[in-house]
Motif scaffolding. Structure first.
Motif, PDB file in Angstrom:
ATOM      1  N   GLY A  82      12.706 109.055  38.686  1.00  0.00           N
ATOM      2  CA  GLY A  82      11.561 109.507  39.463  1.00  0.00           C
ATOM      3  C   GLY A  82      11.930 110.657  40.378  1.00  0.00           C
ATOM      4  O   GLY A  82      13.021 111.222  40.310  1.00  0.00           O
ATOM      5  N   ARG A  83      11.019 110.998  41.235  1.00  0.00           N
ATOM      6  CA  ARG A  83      11.209 112.091  42.186  1.00  0.00           C
ATOM      7  C   ARG A  83      12.277 111.703  43.201  1.00  0.00           C
ATOM      8  O   ARG A  83      12.164 110.670  43.873  1.00  0.00           O
ATOM      9  CB  ARG A  83       9.890 112.408  42.887  1.00  0.00           C
ATOM     10  CG  ARG A  83       9.927 113.606  43.816  1.00  0.00           C
ATOM     11  CD  ARG A  83       8.575 113.751  44.502  1.00  0.00           C
ATOM     12  NE  ARG A  83       8.563 114.825  45.470  1.00  0.00           N
ATOM     13  CZ  ARG A  83       8.203 116.064  45.213  1.00  0.00           C
ATOM     14  NH1 ARG A  83       7.804 116.370  43.992  1.00  0.00           N
ATOM     15  NH2 ARG A  83       8.218 116.990  46.150  1.00  0.00           N
ATOM     16  N   ASN A  87      12.283 108.559  46.006  1.00  0.00           N
ATOM     17  CA  ASN A  87      13.196 107.430  45.838  1.00  0.00           C
ATOM     18  C   ASN A  87      14.055 107.227  47.084  1.00  0.00           C
ATOM     19  O   ASN A  87      14.292 106.092  47.519  1.00  0.00           O
ATOM     20  CB  ASN A  87      14.100 107.650  44.622  1.00  0.00           C
ATOM     21  CG  ASN A  87      13.382 107.452  43.303  1.00  0.00           C
ATOM     22  OD1 ASN A  87      12.374 106.745  43.232  1.00  0.00           O
ATOM     23  ND2 ASN A  87      13.886 108.076  42.254  1.00  0.00           N
TER      24      ASN A  87
END
Length: 290
Positions: A82-83, A87
Protein backbone atom coordinates in the motif's frame (compact mmCIF):
# COMPACT_ATOMS: atom_id res chain seq x y z
CA UNK A 1 15.15 10.09 24.80
CA UNK A 2 12.90 7.56 23.11
CA UNK A 3 11.78 4.03 23.97
CA UNK A 4 9.50 2.85 21.12
CA UNK A 5 10.60 3.23 17.49
CA UNK A 6 9.15 2.48 14.07
CA UNK A 7 12.10 1.85 11.73
CA UNK A 8 11.08 2.13 8.06
CA UNK A 9 13.12 0.77 5.16
CA UNK A 10 12.70 0.14 1.44
CA UNK A 11 15.91 -1.96 1.32
CA UNK A 12 17.65 0.67 -0.84
CA UNK A 13 18.20 3.18 1.97
CA UNK A 14 20.57 1.26 4.24
CA UNK A 15 18.09 1.63 7.12
CA UNK A 16 17.45 -2.13 7.09
CA UNK A 17 20.99 -2.56 8.49
CA UNK A 18 19.74 -1.27 11.85
CA UNK A 19 18.13 -4.68 12.39
CA UNK A 20 21.66 -6.02 12.97
CA UNK A 21 22.24 -3.56 15.81
CA UNK A 22 19.31 -4.04 18.16
CA UNK A 23 21.70 -4.41 21.15
CA UNK A 24 23.21 -1.00 20.31
CA UNK A 25 19.77 0.56 19.91
CA UNK A 26 18.85 -0.92 23.30
CA UNK A 27 21.96 0.75 24.74
CA UNK A 28 20.54 3.96 23.26
CA UNK A 29 17.40 3.59 25.38
CA UNK A 30 15.02 1.62 23.15
CA UNK A 31 12.75 -1.07 24.59
CA UNK A 32 10.46 -1.68 21.59
CA UNK A 33 11.40 -1.69 17.89
CA UNK A 34 9.13 -2.21 14.88
CA UNK A 35 10.92 -2.84 11.58
CA UNK A 36 8.67 -1.99 8.63
CA UNK A 37 8.90 -2.51 4.88
CA UNK A 38 6.18 -1.23 2.54
CA UNK A 39 5.50 -2.80 -0.84
CA UNK A 40 3.46 -1.21 -3.63
CA UNK A 41 0.30 -2.91 -4.82
CA UNK A 42 0.78 -4.40 -8.27
CA UNK A 43 -1.12 -2.70 -11.05
CA UNK A 44 -2.72 -4.87 -13.70
CA UNK A 45 -4.85 -4.20 -16.77
CA UNK A 46 -8.01 -4.31 -14.66
CA UNK A 47 -7.72 -3.42 -10.96
CA UNK A 48 -4.76 -3.02 -8.58
CA UNK A 49 -4.01 -6.27 -6.75
CA UNK A 50 -1.94 -7.27 -3.75
CA UNK A 51 0.28 -10.35 -3.87
CA UNK A 52 0.62 -11.94 -0.40
CA UNK A 53 3.43 -14.21 -1.56
CA UNK A 54 5.59 -11.17 -2.29
CA UNK A 55 5.62 -10.15 1.37
CA UNK A 56 7.41 -13.22 2.73
CA UNK A 57 10.91 -12.64 1.22
CA UNK A 58 11.08 -9.17 2.79
CA UNK A 59 9.91 -10.55 6.14
CA UNK A 60 12.54 -13.31 5.99
CA UNK A 61 15.26 -10.83 5.08
CA UNK A 62 14.54 -8.72 8.14
CA UNK A 63 14.20 -11.80 10.35
CA UNK A 64 17.67 -13.02 9.36
CA UNK A 65 19.17 -9.68 10.29
CA UNK A 66 17.58 -9.85 13.75
CA UNK A 67 19.56 -12.86 14.93
CA UNK A 68 21.39 -10.80 17.57
CA UNK A 69 18.27 -9.21 19.08
CA UNK A 70 18.30 -9.54 22.90
CA UNK A 71 15.26 -10.73 24.83
CA UNK A 72 15.12 -7.42 26.71
CA UNK A 73 13.84 -5.61 23.59
CA UNK A 74 10.45 -6.25 22.03
CA UNK A 75 11.02 -6.59 18.28
CA UNK A 76 8.27 -6.74 15.65
CA UNK A 77 8.45 -7.12 11.87
CA UNK A 78 5.76 -5.53 9.71
CA UNK A 79 5.65 -6.02 5.93
CA UNK A 80 2.61 -4.53 4.23
CA UNK A 81 1.55 -3.34 0.81
CA UNK A 82 0.00 0.00 0.00
CA UNK A 83 0.88 3.66 0.21
CA UNK A 84 4.01 4.01 2.35
CA UNK A 85 3.04 7.14 4.27
CA UNK A 86 -0.43 5.77 5.08
CA UNK A 87 1.06 2.51 6.34
CA UNK A 88 3.57 4.36 8.51
CA UNK A 89 0.88 6.55 10.06
CA UNK A 90 -1.26 3.52 10.83
CA UNK A 91 1.58 1.48 12.33
CA UNK A 92 2.86 4.40 14.39
CA UNK A 93 -0.54 4.64 16.04
CA UNK A 94 -1.00 0.89 16.37
CA UNK A 95 2.36 0.35 18.09
CA UNK A 96 2.27 3.67 20.00
CA UNK A 97 5.77 4.60 18.90
CA UNK A 98 7.46 7.79 20.06
CA UNK A 99 9.89 8.18 17.13
CA UNK A 100 9.95 7.16 13.46
CA UNK A 101 13.21 6.34 11.60
CA UNK A 102 13.29 7.31 7.93
CA UNK A 103 15.90 7.36 5.19
CA UNK A 104 15.77 10.50 3.08
CA UNK A 105 18.37 11.45 0.43
CA UNK A 106 19.61 15.01 0.09
CA UNK A 107 17.52 16.75 -2.53
CA UNK A 108 17.01 20.08 -4.20
CA UNK A 109 13.65 21.79 -3.86
CA UNK A 110 12.83 21.01 -7.52
CA UNK A 111 13.64 17.30 -7.10
CA UNK A 112 11.45 17.08 -4.02
CA UNK A 113 8.60 18.81 -5.78
CA UNK A 114 8.84 16.59 -8.87
CA UNK A 115 9.30 13.21 -7.19
CA UNK A 116 7.51 13.69 -3.89
CA UNK A 117 8.77 12.82 -0.44
CA UNK A 118 7.50 10.37 2.18
CA UNK A 119 9.25 12.50 4.79
CA UNK A 120 7.38 15.60 3.65
CA UNK A 121 4.04 13.78 3.70
CA UNK A 122 4.62 12.44 7.21
CA UNK A 123 5.87 15.76 8.55
CA UNK A 124 2.54 17.29 7.59
CA UNK A 125 0.37 14.49 9.02
CA UNK A 126 1.93 13.08 12.20
CA UNK A 127 2.76 14.42 15.62
CA UNK A 128 5.41 11.72 16.18
CA UNK A 129 9.05 12.94 15.98
CA UNK A 130 11.01 11.80 12.92
CA UNK A 131 14.70 10.92 12.84
CA UNK A 132 15.98 11.45 9.31
CA UNK A 133 19.07 9.47 8.22
CA UNK A 134 20.93 9.74 4.92
CA UNK A 135 20.90 6.50 2.86
CA UNK A 136 24.31 7.35 1.37
CA UNK A 137 25.86 7.22 4.85
CA UNK A 138 23.81 4.34 6.25
CA UNK A 139 24.92 2.20 3.32
CA UNK A 140 28.62 2.97 3.73
CA UNK A 141 29.14 2.91 7.51
CA UNK A 142 31.24 -0.03 8.64
CA UNK A 143 29.75 -2.41 11.21
CA UNK A 144 31.81 -0.83 13.99
CA UNK A 145 30.77 2.69 12.95
CA UNK A 146 27.09 1.82 12.76
CA UNK A 147 27.22 0.07 16.12
CA UNK A 148 28.47 3.26 17.76
CA UNK A 149 26.05 5.43 15.78
CA UNK A 150 23.05 3.44 17.02
CA UNK A 151 24.15 3.66 20.65
CA UNK A 152 24.98 7.40 20.58
CA UNK A 153 22.37 8.81 18.20
CA UNK A 154 20.42 10.66 20.91
CA UNK A 155 23.18 11.43 23.42
CA UNK A 156 24.21 14.85 22.08
CA UNK A 157 21.78 17.18 20.28
CA UNK A 158 22.41 20.45 18.50
CA UNK A 159 19.47 22.82 18.94
CA UNK A 160 19.36 25.85 16.60
CA UNK A 161 17.54 28.50 18.62
CA UNK A 162 16.63 32.10 17.82
CA UNK A 163 13.94 33.00 20.34
CA UNK A 164 11.06 32.28 17.95
CA UNK A 165 8.21 29.84 18.55
CA UNK A 166 9.94 27.15 16.52
CA UNK A 167 13.04 27.21 18.72
CA UNK A 168 10.98 27.28 21.90
CA UNK A 169 8.99 24.31 20.63
CA UNK A 170 12.16 22.25 20.16
CA UNK A 171 13.32 22.98 23.73
CA UNK A 172 9.86 22.19 25.08
CA UNK A 173 9.80 18.85 23.25
CA UNK A 174 13.25 17.90 24.52
CA UNK A 175 12.31 18.82 28.07
CA UNK A 176 9.12 16.76 27.83
CA UNK A 177 10.89 13.72 26.33
CA UNK A 178 13.49 13.70 29.10
CA UNK A 179 10.88 14.09 31.85
CA UNK A 180 8.71 11.31 30.42
CA UNK A 181 11.62 8.87 30.12
CA UNK A 182 13.51 8.24 33.38
CA UNK A 183 16.04 6.15 31.41
CA UNK A 184 16.75 8.84 28.82
CA UNK A 185 20.26 8.59 27.34
CA UNK A 186 20.39 12.28 26.37
CA UNK A 187 23.49 13.70 28.04
CA UNK A 188 24.32 16.97 26.31
CA UNK A 189 22.56 19.76 24.43
CA UNK A 190 24.23 22.56 22.50
CA UNK A 191 22.09 25.66 22.00
CA UNK A 192 23.18 27.66 18.95
CA UNK A 193 21.83 31.14 18.21
CA UNK A 194 22.85 32.43 14.78
CA UNK A 195 22.28 36.13 14.20
CA UNK A 196 21.65 36.34 10.47
CA UNK A 197 24.20 38.73 8.98
CA UNK A 198 21.85 39.45 6.08
CA UNK A 199 19.30 41.11 8.36
CA UNK A 200 19.58 44.89 8.63
CA UNK A 201 21.32 45.87 11.86
CA UNK A 202 18.61 48.29 12.95
CA UNK A 203 16.09 45.43 12.96
CA UNK A 204 18.15 43.38 15.41
CA UNK A 205 18.04 45.80 18.34
CA UNK A 206 20.81 47.63 20.15
CA UNK A 207 22.73 44.65 21.56
CA UNK A 208 21.62 41.50 19.70
CA UNK A 209 24.54 39.31 20.81
CA UNK A 210 24.16 40.15 24.50
CA UNK A 211 20.37 39.76 24.37
CA UNK A 212 20.67 36.39 22.66
CA UNK A 213 23.24 35.20 25.21
CA UNK A 214 21.02 36.23 28.11
CA UNK A 215 18.11 34.19 26.76
CA UNK A 216 20.36 31.18 26.16
CA UNK A 217 21.75 31.45 29.69
CA UNK A 218 18.20 31.17 31.04
CA UNK A 219 17.50 28.10 28.90
CA UNK A 220 20.81 26.61 30.00
CA UNK A 221 19.74 26.83 33.64
CA UNK A 222 16.36 25.23 32.92
CA UNK A 223 17.80 22.30 30.97
CA UNK A 224 20.67 21.80 33.41
CA UNK A 225 18.02 21.11 36.06
CA UNK A 226 17.25 17.92 34.07
CA UNK A 227 20.86 16.75 34.60
CA UNK A 228 21.88 17.73 31.09
CA UNK A 229 25.19 19.29 30.13
CA UNK A 230 24.21 22.43 28.20
CA UNK A 231 26.57 24.52 26.06
CA UNK A 232 25.57 27.80 24.44
CA UNK A 233 26.97 29.64 21.43
CA UNK A 234 25.99 32.93 19.79
CA UNK A 235 27.50 33.69 16.37
CA UNK A 236 26.82 36.01 13.46
CA UNK A 237 26.65 34.64 9.94
CA UNK A 238 24.61 32.51 7.56
CA UNK A 239 22.28 30.36 9.74
CA UNK A 240 22.46 27.18 7.64
CA UNK A 241 26.23 27.37 7.23
CA UNK A 242 26.82 28.02 10.93
CA UNK A 243 24.52 25.15 11.96
CA UNK A 244 26.34 22.69 9.69
CA UNK A 245 29.73 23.93 10.84
CA UNK A 246 28.80 23.60 14.51
CA UNK A 247 27.44 20.08 14.03
CA UNK A 248 30.71 19.05 12.42
CA UNK A 249 33.03 20.66 14.95
CA UNK A 250 31.27 19.45 18.08
CA UNK A 251 30.65 15.80 17.17
CA UNK A 252 26.87 16.15 17.28
CA UNK A 253 24.66 13.04 17.30
CA UNK A 254 21.70 14.77 15.62
CA UNK A 255 20.39 18.24 14.78
CA UNK A 256 17.00 19.04 16.31
CA UNK A 257 14.51 20.90 14.10
CA UNK A 258 10.87 21.89 14.22
CA UNK A 259 8.18 23.08 11.84
CA UNK A 260 7.91 26.81 11.69
CA UNK A 261 4.17 27.38 11.80
CA UNK A 262 0.64 26.35 10.95
CA UNK A 263 1.31 26.58 7.23
CA UNK A 264 3.77 23.69 7.44
CA UNK A 265 7.39 23.68 6.34
CA UNK A 266 6.88 22.01 2.98
CA UNK A 267 4.89 24.71 1.21
CA UNK A 268 6.80 25.56 -1.96
CA UNK A 269 6.00 29.24 -1.69
CA UNK A 270 7.48 29.53 1.82
CA UNK A 271 10.87 27.85 2.13
CA UNK A 272 12.31 27.81 5.66
CA UNK A 273 15.57 27.17 7.48
CA UNK A 274 14.11 23.94 8.87
CA UNK A 275 13.27 22.78 5.37
CA UNK A 276 16.82 23.51 4.23
CA UNK A 277 18.26 21.55 7.16
CA UNK A 278 16.05 18.56 6.36
CA UNK A 279 16.89 18.75 2.69
CA UNK A 280 20.64 19.34 2.87
CA UNK A 281 22.12 18.18 6.19
CA UNK A 282 24.34 15.09 6.15
CA UNK A 283 23.95 14.82 9.92
CA UNK A 284 20.92 12.96 11.31
CA UNK A 285 18.01 15.36 11.84
CA UNK A 286 15.53 14.93 14.69
CA UNK A 287 12.38 16.66 13.47
CA UNK A 288 9.49 17.56 15.78
CA UNK A 289 6.28 18.05 13.73
CA UNK A 290 3.72 20.60 14.79
Amino acid sequence: MFQRALICTDFTDGIYRLAQFVPSLAAGGFKSLVFFHSMPVESGPEIPRASPERLEPARQRLQELLREAPDTVEVTIEVQWGRTSDNILRLAKQHQVDVIFLGSPTRTLLEEKLFGSTTAALAEKTGVPLIILRPQLMSTYTTAELELRCAHLFRYLLVPYDGTQGGKKIVQNIRQQVKNNPNSVLERVRLLWVIDDHVRRELLGDHPVQQAQQELDQLQSELAALNLVVNTTVVEGNPLEEIMKTAEIHDIGAIAACSGGAEGIFKWSAPSLTHEILRRSWHPVLFFPS
